[in-house]
Every structure is written in C-alpha cells, then in structure tokens.
Design an enzyme around this catalytic site. Sequence first.
Site, mmCIF file in Angstrom:
data_model
loop_
_atom_site.group_PDB
_atom_site.id
_atom_site.type_symbol
_atom_site.label_atom_id
_atom_site.label_comp_id
_atom_site.label_asym_id
_atom_site.label_seq_id
_atom_site.Cartn_x
_atom_site.Cartn_y
_atom_site.Cartn_z
ATOM 1 N N CYS A 74 -73.251 77.689 -43.778
ATOM 2 C CA CYS A 74 -72.431 76.963 -45.016
ATOM 3 C C CYS A 74 -73.446 76.089 -45.914
ATOM 4 C CB CYS A 74 -71.667 75.964 -44.238
ATOM 5 S SG CYS A 74 -70.800 74.622 -45.169
ATOM 6 N N CYS A 82 -72.352 67.417 -45.458
ATOM 7 C CA CYS A 82 -71.094 67.181 -44.687
ATOM 8 C C CYS A 82 -71.297 67.051 -43.188
ATOM 9 C CB CYS A 82 -70.412 68.725 -44.930
ATOM 10 S SG CYS A 82 -68.747 68.687 -44.000
ATOM 11 N N CYS A 85 -69.685 69.562 -39.372
ATOM 12 C CA CYS A 85 -70.216 70.490 -38.457
ATOM 13 C C CYS A 85 -71.587 69.843 -38.012
ATOM 14 C CB CYS A 85 -70.533 71.781 -39.067
ATOM 15 S SG CYS A 85 -69.082 72.874 -39.575
ATOM 16 N N CYS A 164 -64.584 75.350 -46.911
ATOM 17 C CA CYS A 164 -65.113 74.935 -45.638
ATOM 18 C C CYS A 164 -65.112 76.354 -44.779
ATOM 19 C CB CYS A 164 -64.165 74.045 -45.035
ATOM 20 S SG CYS A 164 -64.369 73.884 -43.320
ATOM 21 N N GLN A 245 -53.606 72.340 -30.772
ATOM 22 C CA GLN A 245 -55.143 72.422 -30.826
ATOM 23 C C GLN A 245 -55.602 73.309 -31.996
ATOM 24 O OE1 GLN A 245 -57.581 72.238 -28.752
ATOM 25 N NE2 GLN A 245 -56.703 71.294 -26.819
ATOM 26 N N GLU A 298 -45.023 62.261 -22.874
ATOM 27 C CA GLU A 298 -45.693 62.252 -24.169
ATOM 28 C C GLU A 298 -45.284 61.054 -24.990
ATOM 29 O OE1 GLU A 298 -47.755 64.017 -26.030
ATOM 30 O OE2 GLU A 298 -47.377 62.411 -27.577
ATOM 31 N N ASP A 343 -53.987 65.932 -20.072
ATOM 32 C CA ASP A 343 -54.850 66.536 -21.165
ATOM 33 C C ASP A 343 -54.646 65.559 -22.014
ATOM 34 O OD1 ASP A 343 -55.686 67.852 -23.166
ATOM 35 O OD2 ASP A 343 -53.918 69.112 -23.740
ATOM 36 N N CYS A 370 -61.187 66.733 -23.878
ATOM 37 C CA CYS A 370 -62.084 67.210 -25.020
ATOM 38 C C CYS A 370 -63.256 66.446 -25.077
ATOM 39 C CB CYS A 370 -61.274 67.080 -26.198
ATOM 40 S SG CYS A 370 -60.404 65.285 -26.270
HETATM 41 C C1 LIG Z 1 -54.925 66.394 -26.469
HETATM 42 S S1 LIG Z 1 -53.398 65.986 -26.779
HETATM 43 C C2 LIG Z 1 -52.916 67.245 -25.598
HETATM 44 C C3 LIG Z 1 -51.325 67.808 -25.890
HETATM 45 C C4 LIG Z 1 -50.882 69.307 -25.162
HETATM 46 N N1 LIG Z 1 -51.142 69.225 -23.890
HETATM 47 C C5 LIG Z 1 -51.419 70.473 -25.851
HETATM 48 O O1 LIG Z 1 -52.313 71.278 -25.264
HETATM 49 O O2 LIG Z 1 -50.888 70.840 -26.994
HETATM 50 C C6 LIG Z 1 -53.070 64.589 -26.064
HETATM 51 C C7 LIG Z 1 -51.513 64.241 -26.306
HETATM 52 O O3 LIG Z 1 -51.452 62.903 -25.624
HETATM 53 C C8 LIG Z 1 -50.574 62.034 -26.329
HETATM 54 N N2 LIG Z 1 -50.911 60.716 -25.901
HETATM 55 C C9 LIG Z 1 -52.172 59.846 -26.484
HETATM 56 N N3 LIG Z 1 -52.154 58.854 -25.645
HETATM 57 C C10 LIG Z 1 -50.876 58.770 -24.527
HETATM 58 C C11 LIG Z 1 -50.509 58.072 -23.569
HETATM 59 N N4 LIG Z 1 -51.018 56.986 -23.502
HETATM 60 N N5 LIG Z 1 -49.545 58.564 -22.849
HETATM 61 C C12 LIG Z 1 -48.913 59.611 -23.123
HETATM 62 N N6 LIG Z 1 -49.252 60.491 -24.132
HETATM 63 C C13 LIG Z 1 -50.287 60.099 -24.851
HETATM 64 C C14 LIG Z 1 -51.061 62.239 -27.834
HETATM 65 O O4 LIG Z 1 -49.717 62.272 -28.700
HETATM 66 C C15 LIG Z 1 -51.135 63.917 -27.937
HETATM 67 O O5 LIG Z 1 -49.992 64.773 -28.117
#
Ligand SMILES: C[S@@+](CC[C@H](N)C(=O)[O-])C[C@H]1O[C@@H](n2cnc3c(N)ncnc32)[C@H](O)[C@@H]1O
Length: 414
Positions: A74, A82, A85, A164, A245, A298, A343, A370
């Site tokens: 890039c 930038c 990355c 990009c 994702q 959620e 997650d 993550c």
């Molecule tokens: C990393 S994403 C994972 C989404 C899903 N598992 C996927 O793979 O598509 C994290 C999610 O948690 C939600 N979130 C953030 N803080 C939260 C909380 N305190 N309790 C519940 N959900 C939450 C966000 O809105 C988001 O949709």
Amino acid sequence: MTLVGQRVELDVGPIAHGGHCVARWDGRVVFVRHCLPGERVVALVTEGEQASSYLRADAVEVLRPVQGRVAAPCQFSGPGRCGGCDFQHVDIATQRRLLGEVVSEQLSRLAGIERTVTVEGPYGGAGTDDGLGWRTRVTFTATPGGELGLRRHRSHDVLPVDPCLIADPAMADVSATRWPADHVEAVVSSTGERLVVADAVRGRLPTLELTGLVGADGERLRGRTYVTERVRDRTFRVTGAGFWQVHQEAARTLLDAVLAAGRPQPGEVVADLYAGVGLFSAFLADEVGGDGQVHSVESDRHAARDARRNLHNLPQVQLIGASAENAFSRGELAARYDLVVLDPPRAGARARVVRHIVATAPSRVVYVACDPAALARDLATFAEHGYALSSLRAFDLFPMTHHVECVALIEAAA
Ligand SMILES: C[S@@+](CC[C@H](N)C(=O)[O-])C[C@H]1O[C@@H](n2cnc3c(N)ncnc32)[C@H](O)[C@@H]1O
C-alpha cells in the site's frame, strides 16, 4: 523537554500488543512501529519527553532488516502515514507468527497461562493469501473539504486514501467523491449488496449506485437500511452500522470454531451473550433442536431488532434485548446453562459478567475474543472460580493489522 522529532538508533526487541515492537533507548522503553524483532533501525520519536518513562517512535530507516520484511503493497502505509494497517511491511506468515507471540504473551502476563499459540488464516488456512481485499466494512473520515480518508496513527489528521488495499474491491467507491458528513462507512455484504452509512450529514449526498444509504442512527436516507449476509444456508439482516464481522470469511470461520469447541447437543440449554444480529444463536438453535433452548442477549436496539427478524422461525430462541449485566442482574437468564457462548466487544466481559456466567454452572464456555488482553484478564477471573482454559484457537481475521480473534474453550475444572 520534548523528544518528538529526535532520531534514535535502536535494536528492536520483541513484538508487543498494539502493532509495535519494544526497544530500549537511554534507559527507557520505546514502542516502535514499522519494524520487526531483531532489526536495527533509525526511528523518529513520535511521542514522549525527557521525563517520560516510555516513548513512541516510528522506524524511518532500516539498517539491518530481518526475514519477513517486504515492500509495503500500500502506497499510503508507512511511518507517519495511514494508521489503519500496522503490518503492511511484513509478509503474512510472519504477521501470523507475531500475532501468535502477542496472544501467548498476554495469556502469560495477565492470566499466568503458558501456551504457544498458532494463528490460523480464515478457515484454518496455512497463510498463503496476500492479506488484501478482505475488508467488507470500512469507515472513512471526511476532511473539512469532504474528501474521504483514514486517520494517521494516534492522530485526528485525515490522510486521503484511495484505494484502500485491504478493502473489498466490490464495495462502492465512496472515496471518488466528496461527502458533506463527518464519517462514511462503506459496506458490501456477502450477497453483493452495497450500503453506505453517513454520519452527521449536513448537505446533499452524492448519488452512487447503492442498495441503500443510511444515517448513523439507522434512519433511511435512500433505498434500503440494511444488507443481507449469508452464512451456510441462512441469511441475516444487518441494519446500517450494526455489528457484522468485517472479514469476508470471518462469520463462517468463527461459527465453525464456536460449534466445534462448544459441541452443543440436542436438548441443551445454551446462552449466547453479545449476540449481535443472531449469527451464533441461529446455528446453536439448529444444534439444540426443538427440545433445547437458546437465550440470546444483545444490548444494541438495532441489532436486537435485526436478531428478532433473523431468528423468528426458531421458537427455541428467546431474545433478550438488554446488556448482559442487566439480563443477569434482573434474573432474565436461566439459573443453569449447559453451554455459554460469549462474544463481547473489545473491553471483554469483565469480572461481574464472568461471575454471573460461572454462577450458572455451565460445563462449557466458549469465549470469542477480539482483544487477547481482555480475554486474558477474563480468563484470570474464570480461574478464580474453578474454570480453566481447555483449548484456544486464534485466527488472522484482520490481515495487515495487529488485531487477532481468539476462540477459547473454558471448562469447569474436574
Ligand atoms: C463482537 S460483537 C458480536 C456479535 C455476534 N456474536 C456476531 O458474531 O455477529 C459484540 C456485540 O455485543 C453487543 N454489546 C455490546 N455491549 C454489550 C453488553 N454490555 N451486553 C450485551 N451486548 C452488548 C454489541 O452491540 C455487538 O452486537
């Protein structure tokens, strides 16, 4: 006295979390970007002063390169350029080796877990891809004149970036035109739909061929407010800037890893915390079947609404539109779970939610993380309550950057 702008010669030490390596200069730690462990470089100090305990610097000249260094594909990457990355100057196999070292170091330092971590490509690939053209969602920032670009590292300064190279070339060419908005997110879905999310709009928006144009709050500006994502035999509606994702192969890669680690069985009661638009919940529901239950939590109202639509034909799923903290403390979740999948966002679940999870006595917990630092901190809390890390897979779902996704299986110690 500031040291910014000073040129220093450094022997570069190990990789650290955050896209930089560690070096030492004049009794201080220096976090250096655009270098590799083992290199000797001339670096320009970018942050810090005489009294600082550590400095930040950027390698501007490589005196002794090591294997793994390549010419950055890039034109916008490099020292002072930038900030999107971190590793354009590193071949993919070396990027993955370094990411593995970061995860190992975080587990060791923050959780006392000693483990060698191998980072897999999407689908467990061996790392032969070039790390370009994978990103299906990119948020650009507009300059005062409306030109789109990406921020320089640790700066509000916007560098026009077009093209990009990590962006999926199928997304709309938003950078070709000026935008009367603060931020513009370009999205292309796995079904080929193209959406643009514009934040803080203050004028007439350009005309592009799109599935939809939507405001940051999810309000419809033109066309549709959502895209359709496909994973295996299912489709998912994702509204505006809602979470999905960003790597083309990430949803399927993580789904496969979660199901393999969690081994959901017919009739089981499962929680899916931080469920987004319902990706894991849908397939967990298939596995537990009509005699099982999936409780999905959620907190984002748009994502929860999408999840309700995406999961409406699965009566075994109960959707809870609340934060994980509130869902537990208000008693909206079950007293016992066979399996908990979580997650969370970058900050992790934190001790309070981990304590709630272990109180439901699950035999298996699958943690999709993550940020390896947040994962390690939460693993330390799990360990205090008799739960140990059984297996861990790590995936390079953000090539060219320091981000790495982990899927950890945590089980009650026998
Ligand atoms: C990393 S994403 C994972 C989404 C899903 N598992 C996927 O793979 O598509 C994290 C999610 O948690 C939600 N979130 C953030 N803080 C939260 C909380 N305190 N309790 C519940 N959900 C939450 C966000 O809105 C988001 O949709």
